[in-house]
Design an enzyme around this catalytic site. Structure first.
Site, mmCIF file in Angstrom:
data_model
loop_
_atom_site.group_PDB
_atom_site.id
_atom_site.type_symbol
_atom_site.label_atom_id
_atom_site.label_comp_id
_atom_site.label_asym_id
_atom_site.label_seq_id
_atom_site.Cartn_x
_atom_site.Cartn_y
_atom_site.Cartn_z
ATOM 1 N N GLY A 76 -67.134 33.297 74.213
ATOM 2 C CA GLY A 76 -65.803 33.035 73.672
ATOM 3 C C GLY A 76 -65.806 33.334 72.197
ATOM 4 N N CYS B 290 -73.796 33.275 75.543
ATOM 5 C CA CYS B 290 -73.275 33.410 74.178
ATOM 6 C C CYS B 290 -72.634 32.099 73.706
ATOM 7 C CB CYS B 290 -72.314 34.589 74.127
ATOM 8 S SG CYS B 290 -72.123 35.242 72.486
ATOM 9 N N TYR B 291 -71.314 32.053 73.542
ATOM 10 C CA TYR B 291 -70.699 30.786 73.125
ATOM 11 C C TYR B 291 -71.094 29.656 74.086
ATOM 12 C CZ TYR B 291 -67.164 27.242 72.090
ATOM 13 O OH TYR B 291 -66.546 26.062 71.778
ATOM 14 N N HIS C 266 -75.266 39.138 76.461
ATOM 15 C CA HIS C 266 -74.366 39.234 77.622
ATOM 16 C C HIS C 266 -75.059 39.940 78.793
ATOM 17 C CE1 HIS C 266 -70.698 37.710 75.777
ATOM 18 N NE2 HIS C 266 -71.215 38.173 74.656
ATOM 19 N N GLU D 66 -74.023 40.256 81.692
ATOM 20 C CA GLU D 66 -73.040 40.838 82.618
ATOM 21 C C GLU D 66 -72.649 42.274 82.279
ATOM 22 O OE1 GLU D 66 -72.580 38.576 80.379
ATOM 23 O OE2 GLU D 66 -70.604 38.612 79.453
ATOM 24 N N ASP E 98 -53.982 50.380 95.131
ATOM 25 C CA ASP E 98 -53.775 48.967 94.813
ATOM 26 C C ASP E 98 -52.593 48.368 95.571
ATOM 27 O OD1 ASP E 98 -55.782 49.582 93.104
ATOM 28 O OD2 ASP E 98 -54.516 49.691 91.322
ATOM 29 N N LYS F 237 -61.717 48.012 90.739
ATOM 30 C CA LYS F 237 -61.258 49.047 91.672
ATOM 31 C C LYS F 237 -62.148 49.184 92.917
ATOM 32 C CE LYS F 237 -58.101 52.280 92.054
ATOM 33 N NZ LYS F 237 -56.705 52.083 91.624
#
Ligand code: XMP
Length: 513
Positions: free
Chosen positions: A55, A82-83, A172, A174, A230, A369
Site C-alpha cells: 500500500g 511490503c506495507y 513484491h 507477485e 469478455d 484475460k
C-alpha cells in the site's frame, strides 16, 4: 464458499489483484477484501491463510490503514507484502523507520539473498532478483522473528516466525520481475498454510453462479453482447445462473467479420435466455455513408450503438441489473489518468447513463484475460469465441480506409477471412496477438489473364504485443504471406495488390484508422 480459501487483505497497493491471481494460479481459491473487514467476518470465513498487500502509506502516517491486532491471535498463517510486512512488524513489536536517501530505501530490481531454511524460500535458489518498491524499512525485527533475506542495501528484506507461521517480505513476489516469486507464494500456500490445492476455474464458475443467483433472485437482467470474449463469457455465466431472466442484446452493426454475427448467435442458442439480435446494418451504413474521417466514424458508431441498444432495452422495460464484461485490466486502465487521446475507443462502457436499471453486475471484474478465456471454456463456449483476438468496437468500419460501402465491407470480409484461414492452417495463431486485413482506398494497375485491372490494394497487418500499447510487426514466414497473397488476389474480386505492414507501434498504431 470455497472449501479452502485465502483472504487477501487490501491495503491499497497497485498489485492486489495480481496477488489474487497468483494464488488462483496455485489452485487455491482467494478473495480480495478491504483491510477494514471485521475480525468476526474473517473468523467466519476461516481462511487457511491471510495475505496483507502492499500500500502507498507509511505505518506511522496519521490515517494509515491498520488491522485489528486480534488478527494475529487467530492462529492463521499470514504473509505480509511490503506495507503489509511493515504493518505486521509494527503491530508485533518491531520498529519501522523511514529509510534515509541512500541507505535502505529501494525501488526496482534488487539482487537478494534468501535463507532457504525458511518455509517461504524452500527450494528457491539462494540468490535472485526481487522487485522492491518501498521507502520504509524494518529497523527492529519483532520478537520471535528471524531475518531470512537481505540485499546489499538492506539487511531486513524478509522476516519470518515459523512457529506462528508469520512471514513478511519487503519485495513484491507477485510481479514477474521477482524471480521465483510464484514459487514463494506457492510455498506460503502449501508449506505454511497446508493448502491442498483443489481449486479450479470450474469452482470459480460455481461460486460466481451462486453469487449471481443470490443477488439477482427473480430480477430482470440485461446485457449488451458485443461478441468479444469478455461480454460473451459474462453472458454465458449469467445465462447459466439465471437463464430466462437474462436478455442479451446483440447490436449487429453489420461491421463484423465474416459469419461473426451468426457464430455469436449460435453460441448462445443452447441457453434458455432472451437473445435479441438487433439487425442494424442498414442504419449504421446509412449513417456512415460518405464519412471518411476515422474519429467521426467512431463517434457515429458509438452514438448509434447506444441508441439501438437503448431502443431494445426500452422494449424490455425496467431491468434490475445491467451486466458488464469489465475485466481486471479494464479496471486498471480506466484509472490511467489523462494521457493524450490518440483514438477515442468506442466501448459499451458508456451505456449505464442511458438505460434504466438498479445496479451493475461485473462478474469478471477480478479476472485477467487468460482466466476469462478459461472460464469461457468451463461454460462450454466454443473455442473460436473463447480465443477470439481483440476486435475493435467500430469493427471493420475502421479497417475500410476512407468512406464505407457494403461492397467494400464484403470485399474486406472475404480477404480478412482468407488471411485468418491461412494463419490458422500454418498454426501461427499463437505467435501473434492481432492480425487482420485492411482495405485501403488506393487503387493501382494490375494485369490478370490478358486484361488490365485497376483495383484496390489490400494491406495485411499482424502484430505481437503484450499490452497493445506498444507492438512489433509479426515476422510471418514469406511462404505464408505468399499463399495469402495468391489466394486473396485469385478469390476476391476487386483486389489486385497485397502489401504487408512492417511498422511497429509507435510510430504507427495497430489499426490503420
Ligand atoms: P491502436 O490502433 O490504437 O489499437 O494501436 C490498440 C488496440 O485497441 C484496439 N482498438 C479499438 N478498440 N474501439 C475498440 O474497442 C476502438 O475504437 C479501437 N481502436 C483500436 C485495436 O484493435 C488494438 O487491439
Amino acid at each position: 464458499m470455497a472449501k479452502e480459501s485465502v483472504l487477501v487483505l487490501d491495503f491499497g497497493g497497485q498489485y492486489n489483484q495480481l496477488i489474487a491471481r497468483r494464488v488462483r494460479e496455485c489452485n487455491v481459491y482467494c478473495e480480495v477484501k478491504p483491510y477494514t473487514t471485521s475480525l468476526e467476518e474473517i473468523r467466519q470465513e476461516a481462511p487457511i491463510g491471510i495475505i496483507f498487500t502492499g500500500g502507498p502509506n507509511s505505518v506511522y502516517d496519521e490515517h494509515s490503514p491498520q488491522v485489528d491486532p486480534g488478527i494475529f491471535q487467530l492462529g492463521i498463517p499470514i504473509l505480509g507484502i511490503c506495507y503489509g510486512c511493515q504493518l505486521m512488524a509494527h503491530h508485533l513489536g518491531g520498529k519501522v523507520t523511514k529509510a534515509q536517501e541512500d541507505s535502505a530505501r529501494e525501488y526496482g530490481k534488487t539482487e537478494t539473498c534468501f535463507d532457504t531454511a525458511c518455509r517461504l524460500f524452500a527450494d528457491v535458489p539462494e540468490t535472485g532478483v526481487t522487485w522492491m518498491s518501498h521507502g520504509d524499512y524494518m529497523e527492529k525485527v519483532p520478537d520471535g522473528f528471524s531475518l531470512v533475506a537481505h540485499s546489499a542495501a538492506c539487511p531486513n528484506v524478509a522476516i519470518c516466525d515459523e512457529k506462528r507461521r508469520f512471514y513478511g517480505v519487503q519485495f513484491h513476489p507477485e510481479v514477474n520481475h521477482t524471480e521465483n516469486g510464484l514459487a514463494m507464494i506457492r510455498n506460503f500456500l502449501y508449506k505454511a498454510c497446508g493448502a491442498k490445492g483443489e481449486w479450479t476455474m470450474g469452482d470459480y464458475k460455481d461460486i460466481a453462479i451462486a453469487s449471481i443467483r443470490d443477488k439477482v433472485k427473480d430480477g430482470k437482467v440485461l446485457l449488451a453482447l458485443s461478441g468479444g470474449v469478455d461480454s460473451s463469457v459474462a453472458a454465458a455465466l449469467v445465462a447459466e445462473a439465471v437463464g430466462s431472466q437474462l436478455t442479451c442484446v446483440f447490436v449487429d452493426h453489420g461491421l463484423m467479420r465474416l459469419n461473426e454475427g451468426d457464430e455469436v448467435e449460435e453460441a448462445f442458442r443452447k441457453w434458455n435466455i432472451n437473445f435479441v439480435r438487433a439487425n442494424a446494418e442498414e442504419l449504421f451504413l446509412s449513417k456512415l455513408a460518405g464519412v471518411a474521417e476515422p474519429e467521426r466514424k467512431r463517434k457515429i458508431i458509438g452514438e448509434e450503438f447506444i441508441r439501438v441498444f437503448e431502443a431494445e432495452a426500452k422494449k424490455i422495460g425496467k431491468v434490475d441489473y445491467l451486466v458488464q464484461g469489465t475485466i481486471y485490466p479494464d479496471v486498471i486502465e480506466s484509472g490511467a489518468g489523462d494521457a493524450a487521446v490518440i483514438k477515442s475507443h468506442h466501448n459499451v462502457g458508456g451505456l449505464p447513463d442511458y438505460v434504466d436499471f438498479k445496479e451493475i453486475i461485473e462478474p469478471l471484474r477480478m479476472l485477467f484475460k487468460d482466466e476469462v478465456r478459461q472460464l469461457g471454456r468451463e461454460l462450454g463456449l466454443p473455442e473460436y469465441l473463447v480465443m477470439r483476438q481483440p476486435f475493435p468496437g467500430p469493427g471493420l468500419a475502421i479497417r475500410v480506409i476512407g468512406d464505407i460501402t457494403r461492397e467494400k465491407l464484403d470485399t474486406l470480409r472475404k480477404a480478412d477471412f482468407i488471411f485468418r484461414d491461412e494463419i490458422s492452417k500454418a498454426h501461427l495463431e499463437q505467435t501473434m496477438n492481432q492480425y487482420f486485413a485492411v482495405l485501403t482506398n488506393m487503387r493501382s494497375v494490375g494485369v490478370m489473364g490478358d486484361g488490365r485491372t485497376y483495383d484496390y490494394t489490400l494491406a495485411l497487418r499482424s502484430v505481437t504485443t503484450t499490452d497493445f500499447m506498444t507492438a512489433d510487426w509479426a515476422r510471418i514466414p514469406y511462404e505464408v504471406l505468399d499463399r495469402v497473397s495468391v489466394r486473396i488476389v485469385n478469390e476476391v474480386p476487386g483486389i489486385n495488390r497485397i502489401v504487408y505492414d512492417i511498422t511497429s507501434k509507435p510510430p504507427a498504431t495497430i489499426e490503420w484508422e
